[in-house]
Design an enzyme around this catalytic site. Structure first.
Site, PDB file in Angstrom:
ATOM      1  N   ASN A 142       0.863  -1.138   0.176  1.00  0.00           N
ATOM      2  CA  ASN A 142      -0.119   0.033   0.015  1.00  0.00           C
ATOM      3  C   ASN A 142       0.876   1.265   0.066  1.00  0.00           C
ATOM      4  O   ASN A 142       1.753   1.272   0.844  1.00  0.00           O
ATOM      5  CB  ASN A 142      -0.993  -0.095   1.271  1.00  0.00           C
ATOM      6  CG  ASN A 142      -1.901  -1.186   1.267  1.00  0.00           C
ATOM      7  OD1 ASN A 142      -2.293  -1.510   0.128  1.00  0.00           O
ATOM      8  ND2 ASN A 142      -2.323  -1.675   2.457  1.00  0.00           N
ATOM      9  N   HIS A 156       6.486  -1.047   3.843  1.00  0.00           N
ATOM     10  CA  HIS A 156       6.255  -2.513   4.290  1.00  0.00           C
ATOM     11  C   HIS A 156       5.379  -3.236   3.260  1.00  0.00           C
ATOM     12  O   HIS A 156       4.619  -2.948   2.578  1.00  0.00           O
ATOM     13  CB  HIS A 156       5.342  -2.627   5.702  1.00  0.00           C
ATOM     14  CG  HIS A 156       4.068  -1.702   5.544  1.00  0.00           C
ATOM     15  ND1 HIS A 156       4.314  -0.236   5.517  1.00  0.00           N
ATOM     16  CD2 HIS A 156       2.779  -2.035   5.408  1.00  0.00           C
ATOM     17  CE1 HIS A 156       2.972   0.012   5.790  1.00  0.00           C
ATOM     18  NE2 HIS A 156       1.978  -0.832   5.541  1.00  0.00           N
ATOM     19  N   GLY A 181      -3.898   3.594   0.564  1.00  0.00           N
ATOM     20  CA  GLY A 181      -4.518   2.666   1.890  1.00  0.00           C
ATOM     21  C   GLY A 181      -3.249   2.665   2.823  1.00  0.00           C
ATOM     22  O   GLY A 181      -3.377   1.829   3.842  1.00  0.00           O
ATOM     23  N   GLN A 182      -2.106   3.529   2.488  1.00  0.00           N
ATOM     24  CA  GLN A 182      -1.036   3.071   3.506  1.00  0.00           C
ATOM     25  C   GLN A 182      -1.245   3.945   4.802  1.00  0.00           C
ATOM     26  O   GLN A 182      -1.635   5.244   4.763  1.00  0.00           O
ATOM     27  CB  GLN A 182       0.297   3.741   2.881  1.00  0.00           C
ATOM     28  CG  GLN A 182       1.439   3.557   3.822  1.00  0.00           C
ATOM     29  CD  GLN A 182       2.873   3.915   3.098  1.00  0.00           C
ATOM     30  OE1 GLN A 182       2.853   4.530   2.114  1.00  0.00           O
ATOM     31  NE2 GLN A 182       3.883   3.602   3.749  1.00  0.00           N
TER      32      GLN A 182
END
Ligand code: DGP
Length: 115
Positions: free
Chosen positions: A88, A101, A94-95
């Site tokens: 993301n 990561h 949507g991070q």
């Protein structure tokens, strides 16, 4: 980065059970798993998002996708049946945690498209 939760986990400042660790990368279980096997793979150095990777990070990026993903998939037993990788990125992506990561998601059959 001093106030980054994933920096703290990856560098052992917060006591977490790492599922994988080497000099440059760490991986641990997601706090809020969306599937039976939900692992987060992070660089130990602070990189906010994938588009912040630079030329000098090419070996690190390749290491994550060539070596680490496969090793973890084998370790948690999803290498044969398959799994999904998600990165993301930014607000629309949507991070929610601003430390790059890779979500490794497995343990059940995935659907498509994602929401
Ligand atoms: P993303 O939405 O792609 O930024 O995903 C962030 C993920 O990180 C989310 O699935 C929940 C997880 N998470 C947030 N804080 C923590 C934490 O302190 N520990 C662990 N293990 N996972 C966390």
């Amino acid at each position: 980065m001093s106030d980054c939760i994933f920096c703290k986990i990856a560098n052992g400042e917060i006591d977490s059970k790492l599922i994988y660790e080497d000099e440059t990368v760490a991986a641990f279980r997601d706090l809020n798993p969306q599937v039976p096997e939900h692992i987060l793979i992070v660089p130990k150095k602070h990189v906010a998002k994938i588009t912040d990777f630079t030329e000098e990070d090419k070996n690190l990026a390749a290491h994550i996708f060539v070596d680490v993903v496969h090793e973890i998939a084998k370790k948690i037993g999803v290498d044969e049946n398959g799994f999904r990788l998600v990165v993301n990125t930014g607000e629309d992506g949507g991070q929610t945690v601003p430390h790059l990561h890779v979500h490794l998601l497995g343990g059940r059959k995935m659907t498509w498209p994602p929401g």
